[in-house]
Design a protein around this motif. Structure first.
Motif, PDB file in Angstrom:
ATOM      1  N   UNK A 211      -9.448  -2.378  10.540  1.00  0.00           N
ATOM      2  CA  UNK A 211      -8.724  -1.457   9.657  1.00  0.00           C
ATOM      3  C   UNK A 211      -7.387  -2.088   9.255  1.00  0.00           C
ATOM      4  N   UNK A 212      -6.817  -1.603   8.175  1.00  0.00           N
ATOM      5  CA  UNK A 212      -5.534  -2.131   7.716  1.00  0.00           C
ATOM      6  C   UNK A 212      -4.364  -1.474   8.439  1.00  0.00           C
ATOM      7  N   UNK A 213      -3.150  -1.792   7.990  1.00  0.00           N
ATOM      8  CA  UNK A 213      -1.955  -1.236   8.616  1.00  0.00           C
ATOM      9  C   UNK A 213      -1.431  -0.074   7.775  1.00  0.00           C
ATOM     10  N   UNK A 214      -0.530   0.688   8.374  1.00  0.00           N
ATOM     11  CA  UNK A 214       0.016   1.863   7.693  1.00  0.00           C
ATOM     12  C   UNK A 214       1.252   1.463   6.898  1.00  0.00           C
ATOM     13  N   UNK A 215       1.299   1.850   5.607  1.00  0.00           N
ATOM     14  CA  UNK A 215       2.509   1.570   4.830  1.00  0.00           C
ATOM     15  C   UNK A 215       3.224   2.868   4.435  1.00  0.00           C
TER      16      UNK A 215
ATOM     17  N   UNK B  99       5.926 -11.284   8.161  1.00  0.00           N
ATOM     18  CA  UNK B  99       5.128 -10.190   8.726  1.00  0.00           C
ATOM     19  C   UNK B  99       4.559  -9.299   7.621  1.00  0.00           C
ATOM     20  N   UNK B 100       5.365  -9.045   6.589  1.00  0.00           N
ATOM     21  CA  UNK B 100       4.893  -8.194   5.495  1.00  0.00           C
ATOM     22  C   UNK B 100       3.705  -8.840   4.779  1.00  0.00           C
ATOM     23  N   UNK B 101       3.786 -10.151   4.560  1.00  0.00           N
ATOM     24  CA  UNK B 101       2.683 -10.849   3.880  1.00  0.00           C
ATOM     25  C   UNK B 101       1.442 -10.875   4.764  1.00  0.00           C
ATOM     26  N   UNK B 105      -2.144  -9.249   3.779  1.00  0.00           N
ATOM     27  CA  UNK B 105      -3.404  -9.997   3.803  1.00  0.00           C
ATOM     28  C   UNK B 105      -4.444  -9.188   4.577  1.00  0.00           C
ATOM     29  N   UNK B 106      -3.991  -8.635   5.706  1.00  0.00           N
ATOM     30  CA  UNK B 106      -4.876  -7.851   6.542  1.00  0.00           C
ATOM     31  C   UNK B 106      -5.430  -6.650   5.782  1.00  0.00           C
ATOM     32  N   UNK B 131       5.217  -5.095  -2.411  1.00  0.00           N
ATOM     33  CA  UNK B 131       4.973  -6.540  -2.391  1.00  0.00           C
ATOM     34  C   UNK B 131       5.658  -7.210  -3.576  1.00  0.00           C
ATOM     35  N   UNK B 132       5.492  -6.617  -4.769  1.00  0.00           N
ATOM     36  CA  UNK B 132       6.003  -7.243  -5.987  1.00  0.00           C
ATOM     37  C   UNK B 132       7.518  -7.149  -6.085  1.00  0.00           C
TER      38      UNK B 132
END
Ligand code: FES
Lengths: 258, 258
Positions: A211-215, B99-101, B105-106, B131-132
């Motif tokens: 699963x992805x991470x929470x944003x 970490x954000x990148x 990706x994840x 991201x942008x």
């Protein structure tokens, strides 16, 4: 009502899928969304075609088996409503409706709109349990629980595990689900012994399932048929920090869960 | 009570094996989705603190040439301390981006097949463009350093002759650098000043989601404080950006006298 449906068709787990268009005619606005699909399937069977496979069970909004991404919204446009409780009166005659499976790497499509959501069960297996003593049943109300805590735990326990949070999340994260399961147990005295191990183990399993991470965009809360609050994700994060400190740091065989 | 030895429980991979040291204790914070998010939040807060201090310090420009140049000379006089701060800032910045990148990706991998019908229920524009806006701010920061810190974007006219953007050219104290004059010259160029303003708008968007989001990630958010935290976050972002844009506009309209 007459509708045009764009539906994801996929033969099995390994086959490539594609969108196909169907006409749904003579649909009553009083039908549920799933009943509408039943009618479409009847027609498909009559013409010798393969009916559209979709998940469902209780059809009363309590089991979490139904799913469907309807026009890009998990469980469709109505808030706090599972697909089985969504009625066709929410749509207009002549509408074009796109129906897709819940999309996540952790939810492989088994057929058409049916996905394997076993990843959620494995997260619970990793830590969503409490230890109980064997022997005679304890007396009711033996453990005092403040009313607010009890209500909070109940709010979290309302999660039916449908996976709409994952489907709606831009990152395909199951954080709302994990937080509901952690929040359910950590707010009760019965959940305390495993408190620190639980959150680590469940997050680790969540990550392991892909699963992805929470944003913190809160699409999950908007999609949740049970309106689980993202406040539980904050609590989960708090628990994660908490798990780094305190007695569990001394974890050895004697503090492990039996 | 029984004196049976407790059953030994296998420690999950990502659990609290403090016996193997600090590194193992800290590892989940770098590897797990929840932990990484916390580090993005903490580094983000540090960077927010920096831009806030940076903005407040630069407001000295409104107090006149001597005040700003004194301030610049004071920062320079810190010597090794300045370098410690610079390297610390660089590490924090790099960690935040890395970490954000990695998480991005994840999350892309978490949904290999995207929806044909894409929809958004409540996620804000600023949250969906992190991201942008983040990458644009990185590019701007590099330009900003080249422009003012390294003085590669020049030359400028000072005391009637052309000198490098970063050479000692203070009319009052010829041995030191005239930051005041450099800023005025910089923002008198329409292309450069508009670039700065656009960058500040992007910073506003990034911080508008970022600041409140850190509270959620660190578990400091509760349903009761959620709206307040959101408002305060946007307000802080607005103050930072308004202060910075104020300097550019101040130069345009001669509030900052050449
Ligand atoms: S079918 Fe049981 S919740 Fe919808």
């Amino acid at each position: 009502m007459n509708l045009t449906l764009n539906v994801w068709r996929q033969k099995d787990r390994n086959a490539a899928g594609r969108m196909e268009t169907y006409k749904a005619s003579h649909i009553s606005p009083d039908m549920s969304f799933l009943e509408m699909l039943d009618v479409v399937n009847e027609d498909l069977i009559k013409t010798g075609k393969e009916p559209i496979a979709f998940d469902h069970d209780c059809r009363e909004g309590i089991c979490g088996m139904c799913s469907l991404m309807i026009n890009g919204m998990a469980h469709g446009p109505e808030r706090a409503t599972a697909t089985c409780q969504l009625h066709m009166r929410k749509f207009r005659d002549g509408d074009e409706i796109t129906i897709e499976p819940f999309r996540a790497r952790a939810f492989p499509v088994l057929r058409d709109l049916v996905t394997d959501r076993g990843a959620l069960d494995r997260i619970v297996q990793a830590g969503g349990f409490v230890g109980v003593n064997t022997g005679g049943a304890p007396d009711g109300n033996e453990i005092p629980i403040p009313r607010e805590r009890q209500e909070t735990a109940m709010d979290a326990a309302a999660c039916i595990g449908c996976g709409a949070c994952v489907a709606a999340c831009k990152n395909a994260s199951a954080m709302l689900y994990v937080s509901a399961k952690v929040g359910h147990l950590v707010n009760l005295p019965q959940g305390q012994p495993e408190r620190q191990q639980r959150v680590r183990a469940m997050v680790a399993q969540h990550d392991h399932e892909g699963f992805g991470h929470c944003t913190n965009q809160y699409e999950c809360q908007a999609a949740c048929p049970k309106e689980i609050s993202v406040g539980f994700i904050a609590q989960l994060n708090r628990e994660y920090l908490h798990s780094s400190f305190g007695f569990a740091e001394r974890e050895d065989s004697s503090t492990g869960v039996g | 009570m029984s004196n049976l030895a407790p059953t030994k429980r296998e420690v999950p991979v990502n659990s609290l094996a403090s016996r193997t040291g600090l590194a193992a204790w800290f590892r989940p914070y770098v590897t797990s989705t929840v932990g990484s998010k916390m580090l993005v939040a903490v580094t983000g807060l540090m960077l927010t603190g920096f831009v806030l201090a940076h903005m407040i310090g630069n407001l000295k420009i409104f107090a006149g040439r001597t005040a700003l140049n004194d301030y610049a000379a004071f920062l320079k006089s810190l010597g090794p301390l300045l370098w410690v701060a610079r390297i610390g800032l660089l590490v924090v910045f790099a960690l935040h981006i890395y970490l954000a990148l990695k998480l991005k990706k994840r999350s892309l991998e978490a949904r290999p097949i995207n929806y044909a019908y894409q929809n958004t229920m409540i996620a804000s524009v600023s949250s969906r463009t992190m991201l942008w806006t983040g990458l644009a701010i990185l590019a701007f920061t590099i330009f900003h350093l080249a422009h003012f810190t390294f003085g590669w974007v020049g030359p400028v006219e000072a005391n009637g002759k052309m000198v490098g953007n970063h050479e000692p050219n203070d009319a009052e104290m010829p041995t030191r650098h005239d930051v005041y004059g450099m800023v005025i010259h910089g923002f008198r160029q329409p292309v450069v000043s508009i670039l700065y303003i656009v960058a500040q708008m992007l910073l506003l968007m990034h911080l508008g989601h970022g600041i409140p989001s850190t509270f959620q990630s660190l578990g400091l958010n509760t349903p009761r404080t959620q709206r307040m935290i959101r408002a305060v976050g946007w307000l802080l972002a607005l103050v930072i950006v308004a202060g910075n844009i104020g300097i550019v506009v101040g130069v345009w309209f001669d509030f900052v006298k050449p």
